[in-house]
Structure formats: C-alpha cells, structure tokens
Design a protein around this motif. Structure first.
Motif, PDB file in Angstrom:
ATOM      1  N   GLU A  85       0.812  -1.218   0.000  1.00 53.09           N
ATOM      2  CA  GLU A  85       0.000   0.000   0.000  1.00 53.09           C
ATOM      3  C   GLU A  85       0.847   1.271   0.000  1.00 53.09           C
ATOM      4  N   GLU A  86       2.045   1.148   0.548  1.00 52.20           N
ATOM      5  CA  GLU A  86       2.873   2.353   0.654  1.00 52.20           C
ATOM      6  C   GLU A  86       4.344   1.980   0.416  1.00 52.20           C
ATOM      7  N   VAL A  87       5.020   2.837  -0.322  1.00 50.54           N
ATOM      8  CA  VAL A  87       6.440   2.584  -0.641  1.00 50.54           C
ATOM      9  C   VAL A  87       7.219   3.888  -0.492  1.00 50.54           C
ATOM     10  N   GLU A  88       8.399   3.769   0.071  1.00 40.73           N
ATOM     11  CA  GLU A  88       9.313   4.924   0.049  1.00 40.73           C
ATOM     12  C   GLU A  88      10.360   4.662  -1.030  1.00 40.73           C
ATOM     13  N   VAL A  89      10.425   5.546  -2.013  1.00 41.72           N
ATOM     14  CA  VAL A  89      11.406   5.416  -3.086  1.00 41.72           C
ATOM     15  C   VAL A  89      12.528   6.418  -2.830  1.00 41.72           C
ATOM     16  N   GLU A  90      13.744   5.933  -2.880  1.00 41.21           N
ATOM     17  CA  GLU A  90      14.896   6.826  -2.663  1.00 41.21           C
ATOM     18  C   GLU A  90      15.879   6.665  -3.818  1.00 41.21           C
TER      19      GLU A  90
ATOM     20  N   LYS B 131      13.936  11.509  -1.913  1.00 44.15           N
ATOM     21  CA  LYS B 131      13.001  10.505  -1.391  1.00 44.15           C
ATOM     22  C   LYS B 131      11.572  10.928  -1.698  1.00 44.15           C
ATOM     23  N   GLU B 132      10.760   9.945  -1.952  1.00 45.39           N
ATOM     24  CA  GLU B 132       9.342  10.244  -2.180  1.00 45.39           C
ATOM     25  C   GLU B 132       8.504   9.053  -1.695  1.00 45.39           C
ATOM     26  N   ASN B 133       7.404   9.352  -1.006  1.00 46.31           N
ATOM     27  CA  ASN B 133       6.501   8.279  -0.561  1.00 46.31           C
ATOM     28  C   ASN B 133       5.376   8.101  -1.572  1.00 46.31           C
ATOM     29  N   LEU B 134       5.133   6.853  -1.914  1.00 43.95           N
ATOM     30  CA  LEU B 134       4.060   6.537  -2.865  1.00 43.95           C
ATOM     31  C   LEU B 134       2.977   5.727  -2.143  1.00 43.95           C
ATOM     32  N   ALA B 135       1.735   6.060  -2.413  1.00 43.46           N
ATOM     33  CA  ALA B 135       0.628   5.302  -1.803  1.00 43.46           C
ATOM     34  C   ALA B 135      -0.183   4.624  -2.903  1.00 43.46           C
TER      35      ALA B 135
END
Lengths: 302, 85
Positions: B53-58, B77-81
């Motif tokens: 459901e949620e990912v942190e991309v760095e 960094k960016e959080n994806l939902a």
C-alpha cells in the motif's frame, strides 16, 4: 699562441657571464631535502598572503607528495623495478615529481634516488618509526607557492615567454607587491593550459607520456570540442588556493546535476510473476533520473 | 524490496592485461564515465507485490573519490501510496 689562449679565455668568461640566470639555477643540484627547500624558500609568503596561504595549506597541493605515496611507490616498485626491470634514476623520479614537487629538478642524482627510497620506506613501512621519519621528510616536498608562481609559470610556452627569472614572482595580473618582491604578469596562469601541464598527459624528457589522469584530454576532446569555454581556474579556484576538486562535496555538486522524477502507476494484471495475486493490478513505479555533467571534463576522473 | 544501480567508472585492464587506469600505461579505450556537456537519462522500473500500500522510493547519487572514500552527493526521497482494490 698566448694571444689565442687569452682570446679563448675571454670568450669562455663572457659565455659564463651572459648565461641566463634560470639556466644557472638549473645547473645547481643539492644533496639534501633541506637544501632543496631552502633554494625556494616560501616561508615569508604567508607574511603578506595569509589568507591565500591558509587556503593552500588545506589543499592537496600542500601534500602533493605524501598524499600520493601509494601511487608513486607503485610506479617505483612495480613500474620501474618490476615491469621495466631497471634501477631508479632521477629521470625516472621526475616523471612523478616534476609535477608533485617541481623543486626535485634541482636535486642531485644521489638525492633523487634517496627520495625514491624514502617513498618506498614511507609506504612499505607505514606506521613504523622508519616509515614515519621518511614521511615527515617527504612532507617538505610539495607544490608550493613558487612551483606555480615561478617554476611552472612560463613553461606552457617557454619559447614565447623566454626563461623564467630566478627570484621573480609571476602572477596573473603582475600587480606590484611594493618592496616585498618584484612581480611579472603571466597570462598563461589564467589559462587551462597552465593547469594542464600537470593535470593531464605529461611528457617526460625521454618522451614517455605519463597519464596519471586524463582530465585535460577530456577537457580538450570532449568539453571544448562541444563548445565549452570555461577554464579550470573558473571552477577550481572558487575557493581560492584551496583548489577544490572531487574531494570537496560543494565542487562535486557544482559539477553534477541530478533531477529525479518518480511516477507511480499500476501494472497490468498477469504480467508480473511471483506476486501474491496475479489477477490484481500491480503497484509499480517508474523512476527517471537525469544526471547532468556540468564539469569541464569527464566524471569520474582524477 | 527493490534495488538497482548504474555505475560510471574508468575501466580496469584490457584483454592484453594492460591497465587502463595506471599512470604509466595506456588509457585510451571505451569510456564509461559521464561525459561533459551531456545529460544521462536512466530509467528504473519497479514492481511491488499486490498487497503493498505504501512505498518509500529513494534515489541516491554517490561519488566514490577513491575506493575508501565516498560521498552522497544527492538523495531524493518520495513516498508513494497505492490503493488496494
């Protein structure tokens, strides 16, 4: 007969008197590092140029020999002795130290070989009293003020510029320093070609090309060829005589652009293996990165 | 969960065993470094599991000035939902 001898003596005497000062200095060879350093005494430069001295003291130029011991050691032990199967000479050592410590030009053959031995000792016997003593002695050799402001100041175009004057300070502007010292303008010092004498392909006296780094090759063949026109000094003297490069994070950031675009999406069901539910849309992302080389040369290099 | 990288570097030895980065040997050969006046585009496609459901991309740019010293030059960094159906 007596008249002829007199004439010959007079001619010989005149030849000595009219020899360029720089050539007299080139013939002077000393047997100790201390004598070598005192020939180009820079201890008074900081009296007036304290800020510049402090910048330089933090630079790699200030530790140009001791910071490169491993590489120079490898050149001596692997390059010269093992691969070339020959003994170290001053000519060999100059292939490194004409740039890493230009004063080495005035070392005797005996001193040059001793310095080569010190480099090997400082590397092989690192952290021993003998290794530390060798390193301490070698630390006296560096790219000092006079390395650039005298010894290398005119050597980009020696024919055009003529010989350097012993004791003269060459600078980009030739600004008068009052009674402290004479100054002559050397436009070459503002040009990339000045730095490229050492930061590029170096041609030794015997024709050997030394390619410690190819920054200048990349500068000429890739950067200038594509329309770039900045000089080395425009970026690498941003912090004055500290000459920041790849070890300075600000400079690395200045040279590299980084743009990241992250786009989430959901992948078609059944296309991605090993997911829990192959009938479901698959959470996915495309990360696109644009890396711009804003430097005047390839990255990495050095 | 997902990891990928792209390296830019000077190459090592050629097929004749000659070093291509040593000071006293020859260096001209395919250049895998970043070239001046150019922008490289790299794209990474990442797929996660269907219950994520949620990912942190760095994305990290690291500069290795030597084998021993490295600096993180940039990190984004960016959080994806993701909504689960």
């Amino acid at each position: 007969m007596r008249k002829t001898r007199l004439l010959l003596l007079l001619f010989f005497g005149a030849a000595l008197i009219w020899r360029p000062i720089s050539l007299q200095a080139m013939d002077t060879e000393v047997d100790t590092i201390d004598e070598l350093v005192s020939m180009f005494d820079e201890s008074t430069c900081m009296d007036c140029h304290e800020e510049i001295h402090n910048q330089w003291a933090q630079s790699w130029h200030a530790q140009s020999v001791v910071s490169s011991l491993g590489s120079i050691h490898n050149f001596i032990e692997i390059g010269i002795k093992k691969e070339w199967e020959t003994e170290v000479t001053k000519g060999h050592l100059l292939k490194c130290l004409d740039c890493h410590a230009p004063v080495i030009n005035f070392a005797s053959e005996k001193l040059a070989v001793e310095i080569a031995d010190m480099i090997v000792t400082a590397t092989k016997e690192k952290d021993t009293p003998a290794g530390e003593a060798a390193k301490k002695e070698l630390a006296k050799l560096k790219v000092g003020c006079l390395s650039c402001h005298n010894l290398k100041a005119l050597t980009v175009a020696p024919g055009w510029n003529g010989p350097r004057e012993e004791g003269m300070i060459y600078g980009p502007h030739g600004e008068d320093a009052g009674d402290a010292h004479e100054t002559l303008e050397s436009i070459d010092m503002t040009r990339a070609a000045f730095c490229m004498q050492c930061h590029g392909i170096y041609t030794a006296a015997d024709g050997e090309t030394i390619q410690c780094n190819t920054l200048s090759g990349s500068y000429q063949n890739a950067y200038v060829a594509k329309g770039g026109s900045k000089t080395c000094q425009e970026c690498h003297m941003d912090k004055g005589h500290y000459f920041p490069g790849g070890r300075d994070l600000d400079t690395v950031k200045q040279g590299i652009g980084f743009d990241v675009q992250i786009n989430p999406y959901r992948h078609l069901p059944g296309q991605i293996k090993d997911v829990k539910d192959e009938k479901q849309w698959v959470p996915s992302a495309v990360v696109t990165v644009f890396i711009e080389n804003r430097a005047g040369h390839r990255i990495p290099d050095g | 969960m997902f990891s990928d990288q792209k390296k830019y570097f000077e190459i090592g030895r050629d097929m004749a065993g000659r070093m291509r980065y040593g000071a006293w040997q020859i260096k001209e050969i395919v250049d895998l470094t970043l070239q001046p006046m150019e922008t490289k585009k790299e794209q990474f496609l990442m797929n996660f599991d269907t219950d994520v459901e949620e990912v942190e991309v760095e994305a990290v740019l690291t500069y290795f000035v030597s084998g021993k010293k490295k600096d993180v030059v940039y990190s984004v960094k960016e959080n994806l939902a993701f909504d689960i159906d």
